[in-house]
Design an enzyme around this catalytic site. Structure first.
Site, PDB file in Angstrom:
ATOM      1  N   GLU A  17       0.869  -1.174   0.000  1.00 43.79           N
ATOM      2  CA  GLU A  17       0.000   0.000   0.000  1.00 43.79           C
ATOM      3  C   GLU A  17       0.909   1.229   0.000  1.00 43.79           C
ATOM      4  OE1 GLU A  17      -3.607   1.948   2.626  1.00 43.79           O
ATOM      5  OE2 GLU A  17      -2.857  -0.030   3.163  1.00 43.79           O
ATOM      6  N   ARG A  20       4.418 -12.763   9.873  1.00 42.70           N
ATOM      7  CA  ARG A  20       5.098 -11.480   9.678  1.00 42.70           C
ATOM      8  C   ARG A  20       6.453 -11.534  10.362  1.00 42.70           C
ATOM      9  NH1 ARG A  20       1.401  -7.098   8.424  1.00 42.70           N
ATOM     10  NH2 ARG A  20       2.804  -5.464   9.068  1.00 42.70           N
ATOM     11  N   LYS A  38       3.959   0.470   9.336  1.00 46.33           N
ATOM     12  CA  LYS A  38       4.070   1.760   8.656  1.00 46.33           C
ATOM     13  C   LYS A  38       3.397   2.870   9.440  1.00 46.33           C
ATOM     14  CE  LYS A  38       2.997   0.018   4.669  1.00 46.33           C
ATOM     15  NZ  LYS A  38       2.209  -0.024   3.462  1.00 46.33           N
TER      16      LYS A  38
HETATM   17  P1  ATP Z   1       2.196  -2.123   7.820  1.00 46.58           P
HETATM   18  O1  ATP Z   1       1.413  -2.641   8.978  1.00 46.58           O
HETATM   19  O2  ATP Z   1       3.640  -1.950   8.064  1.00 46.58           O
HETATM   20  O3  ATP Z   1       1.566  -0.937   7.163  1.00 46.58           O
HETATM   21  P2  ATP Z   1       1.031  -3.615   5.764  1.00 46.58           P
HETATM   22  O4  ATP Z   1       0.781  -5.061   5.783  1.00 46.58           O
HETATM   23  O5  ATP Z   1      -0.132  -2.727   5.859  1.00 46.58           O
HETATM   24  O6  ATP Z   1       2.142  -3.316   6.803  1.00 46.58           O
HETATM   25  P3  ATP Z   1       1.478  -3.400   3.004  1.00 46.58           P
HETATM   26  O7  ATP Z   1       2.085  -2.296   2.237  1.00 46.58           O
HETATM   27  O8  ATP Z   1       0.042  -3.685   2.838  1.00 46.58           O
HETATM   28  O9  ATP Z   1       1.841  -3.154   4.504  1.00 46.58           O
HETATM   29  O10 ATP Z   1       2.333  -4.716   2.782  1.00 46.58           O
HETATM   30  C1  ATP Z   1       2.604  -5.310   1.555  1.00 46.58           C
HETATM   31  C2  ATP Z   1       2.885  -6.752   1.786  1.00 46.58           C
HETATM   32  O11 ATP Z   1       3.945  -6.917   2.726  1.00 46.58           O
HETATM   33  C3  ATP Z   1       1.681  -7.450   2.380  1.00 46.58           C
HETATM   34  O12 ATP Z   1       1.475  -8.639   1.658  1.00 46.58           O
HETATM   35  C4  ATP Z   1       2.052  -7.736   3.791  1.00 46.58           C
HETATM   36  O13 ATP Z   1       1.496  -8.941   4.211  1.00 46.58           O
HETATM   37  C5  ATP Z   1       3.574  -7.803   3.736  1.00 46.58           C
HETATM   38  N1  ATP Z   1       4.187  -7.399   5.016  1.00 46.58           N
HETATM   39  C6  ATP Z   1       4.046  -6.223   5.660  1.00 46.58           C
HETATM   40  N2  ATP Z   1       4.719  -6.220   6.822  1.00 46.58           N
HETATM   41  C7  ATP Z   1       5.326  -7.434   6.912  1.00 46.58           C
HETATM   42  C8  ATP Z   1       6.179  -8.059   7.880  1.00 46.58           C
HETATM   43  N3  ATP Z   1       6.543  -7.428   8.995  1.00 46.58           N
HETATM   44  N4  ATP Z   1       6.608  -9.312   7.629  1.00 46.58           N
HETATM   45  C9  ATP Z   1       6.251  -9.949   6.499  1.00 46.58           C
HETATM   46  N5  ATP Z   1       5.466  -9.422   5.559  1.00 46.58           N
HETATM   47  C10 ATP Z   1       4.992  -8.185   5.748  1.00 46.58           C
HETATM   48 MG    MG Z   2      -1.668  -3.434   4.340  1.00 47.37          MG
END
Ligand code: ATP
Ligand code: MG
Length: 579
Positions: free
Chosen positions: A47, A273, A283
């Site tokens: 995102e 994760r 984020k």
């Molecule tokens: P955040 O909570 O940091 O905003 P998010 O999941 O909302 O993380 P996205 O940009 O949607 O962030 O993430 C893109 C991809 O990365 C998603 O498929 C998510 O599952 C994966 N991802 C995000 N954080 C992690 C993590 N700490 N470990 C493994 N995969 C992750």
């Molecule tokens: Mg997300």
């Protein structure tokens, strides 16, 4: 750099074999599997509401790595269906960071928002099938009517006719209703034990500019509706995502089963994760640190963002090695920050040039060395790599040494310079014996004196006597250059700043940054700093060096200027990580 990455990836693939995701995929594309004979197709869907962090690297390795392992494809998809916090700045930074890590999506860059039209059509299809309805509950009423375990949810609008729903949905799209007044909900099961299935919201009204679509849309699909459709439209076979989506999988499957996707139905598989102690990988939290000024920006070298780690001196190879070695588990676990540092140290030990810098300088005067004389020594660039060559340093009567390499009244077992103490070695130059020091009115040491043995050029005595004192680093006063050096510690002083009942801001380490000015570096470092291409601010790791006895340090390409050189400490030499 590309070669480096390949080697590490290859080695680890060989040593680790397949993980549980690979096992699922193999089954699926094998005989009788749901994707029998098909090409594996994954996607990475960030995102664009912030910069990528090291947790994303784990997801990248899984998404791109799985595709690569099976000779498939991996799309990069900007998941920009939530208009509120998205920005083109992030869209660009995300691509830069992924390329830096060494992954490439070729021409398969997509935007979730590009599917708005199609997603809308699928919503209409659901309405026509009696599988979706317009609901007038406000967000607060929606919450209040969600029911509980054993108590079903309620919506008084559930039985609206298809015609009425079609009309209302179209008018939602046309902007006839205020924000929050109506939603489109899937008609699934108000009694489901999985609350995500209790007629979840598929569309909401938002009057807000979208970074790509402008004001074209005022209704936006929810992630749970948009994501499976995007996957399906792109022909994704395996939608790999982190564990928090496990509870959403029944809804994912419901969506792909109930809309007329032209291809196969993708399969969602979840993995744990990545969590690392002493930091946060969210984020939203990282954004708060930036916006409220707790750090200097997304690329502050204390941040776990890829741009922060890069500025700190992390190489892509070290980060990939870290993510590959921690493996792909289904169960969540927290990895020690020390292991991340360990991976960097390993990489830099092999590749970083050895140099000398003095962080807390005191002048050492070699009283029997002729005034006005100077000589040059060649220093090995990297003892672990015979092909790395040498560079020259100069030596003369006055050199800078580290303040704590001298003690007027030594503590027991002190092996460095002390008046009439042990003979010490000035690294690569000569053996010296300390004879005394000069202090200012406040008792601070301002000069240290020593004599040298002219028969010990290169650092070894001609008569083969044993040198009992330490080898200390130094920089020639005459040719040294001043620099600023930034020393970093963990950003948080609590191993679990993300823990329950904690405000992560209360866990910030007040001593995470120490700035030293007036440090002395050898001219080689100044030369490399001056020649470094400053037009490329973020695209790669700036040159990183070992400052002998002190650690690994990276040129801060952002804050360094022609006459002000800044180095960041990437990692110390000492390894605290217990294997
Ligand atoms: P955040 O909570 O940091 O905003 P998010 O999941 O909302 O993380 P996205 O940009 O949607 O962030 O993430 C893109 C991809 O990365 C998603 O498929 C998510 O599952 C994966 N991802 C995000 N954080 C992690 C993590 N700490 N470990 C493994 N995969 C992750
Ligand atoms: Mg997300």
């Amino acid at each position: 750099m590309a070669d480096e990455i390949k080697t590490i990836a290859d080695e680890s693939a060989e040593s680790e074999g397949r993980n549980f995701i690979h096992a699922f995929v193999e089954e699926d594309i094998g005989k009788g599997g749901r994707f029998e004979g098909m090409q594996v197709h994954t996607r990475f869907p960030p995102e664009p509401n912030g910069y990528l962090h090291i947790g994303h690297c784990k997801a990248l390795i899984i998404d791109f790595g799985t595709a690569e392992k099976f000779g498939g494809l991996c799309n990069l998809r900007m998941d920009d269906t939530n208009p509120a916090k998205e920005d083109t700045e992030f869209v660009e930074a995300i691509q830069e960071d992924i390329h830096w890590l060494g992954f490439d999506w070729g021409d398969r860059l997509f935007y979730g928002s590009d599917y708005f039209e199609k997603t809308y059509t699928y919503a209409v299809e659901l309405i026509k099938k009696g599988l979706a309805y317009v609901c007038d509950l406000s967000p607060e009423e929606f919450k209040a009517n969600r029911g509980d375990i054993g108590k079903p949810a309620v919506s008084p609008y559930r039985d609206r006719s298809v015609e009425e729903n079609l009309d209302l949905f179209e008018r939602m799209k046309n902007g006839e209703f205020p924000e929050g007044s109506k939603t489109l909900r899937a008609k699934i099961d108000l009694e489901s034990g999985n609350f995500n299935m209790r007629d979840p919201v598929m569309y909401r009204i938002r009057y807000i500019d979208h970074h790509r679509q402008g004001t074209k849309w005022c209704i936006f699909p929810m992630y749970d509706f948009a994501h499976p459709i995007q996957d399906a439209l792109e022909g994704i076979t395996h939608s790999l995502c982190s564990l928090e989506y496990e509870e959403h999988r029944p809804l994912y499957d419901w969506v792909v089963s109930n809309v007329s996707i032209p291809y196969h139905k993708p399969r969602q598989i979840e993995f744990a994760r990545l969590g690392i102690n002493y930091t946060v990988l969210s984020k939203r939290k990282l954004r708060k640190l930036v916006e409220e000024g707790y750090v200097s920006g997304w690329d502050d070298p204390r941040m776990p963002t890829l741009c922060g780690l890069r500025r700190r001196g992390f190489t892509a190879a070290a980060i990939r090695s870290f993510c590959e070695r921690i493996g792909v588990a289904k169960a969540p676990s927290t990895i020690e920050y020390g292991f991340l540092e360990h991976c960097l140290r390993e990489d830099l030990n092999e590749h970083a040039e050895r140099t000398m810098a003095v962080l807390h300088p005191v002048k050492l005067i070699v009283t029997n060395y002729p005034e006005g004389q100077s000589e040059t020594f060649a220093v090995e660039n990297n003892p672990t790599d015979p092909t790395a060559g040498t560079h020259n340093i100069t030596f003369s009567r006055e050199v800078w040494i580290e303040a704590d390499d001298f003690m007027e009244t030594p503590v027991p077992k002190y092996k460095r310079l002390t008046p009439n103490g042990l003979e010490c070695r000035l690294k690569g130059a000569y053996l010296v014996k300390c004879t005394g020091c000069k202090k200012d009115g406040d008792g601070n040491i301002v000069e240290v004196y020593a004599t040298y043995d002219p028969e010990s050029r290169g650092g070894d005595p001609a008569d083969g006597r044993k040198v009992k004192g330490a080898t200390i680093h130094w920089v020639d006063v005459e040719t040294s250059v001043d620099a600023e050096v930034r020393l970093y510690d963990y950003l948080f002083n609590d191993p679990a700043p993300d823990g329950p009942d904690k405000n992560f801001l209360d866990c910030l380490n007040p001593d995470s940054l120490e700035i030293l000015t007036g440090c002395k570096i050898e001219p080689e470092l100044a030369k490399i700093a001056a020649e470094y291409d400053r037009s490329d601010k973020t695209g790669k790791t700036a040159p990183t060096f070992q400052f002998m006895r002190l650690g690994y340090f990276c040129l801060d390409n952002k804050d360094s200027t022609g006459d002000h050189i800044v180095f960041n400490r990437s990692v110390s030499l000492k390894d605290s990580f217990k294997k």
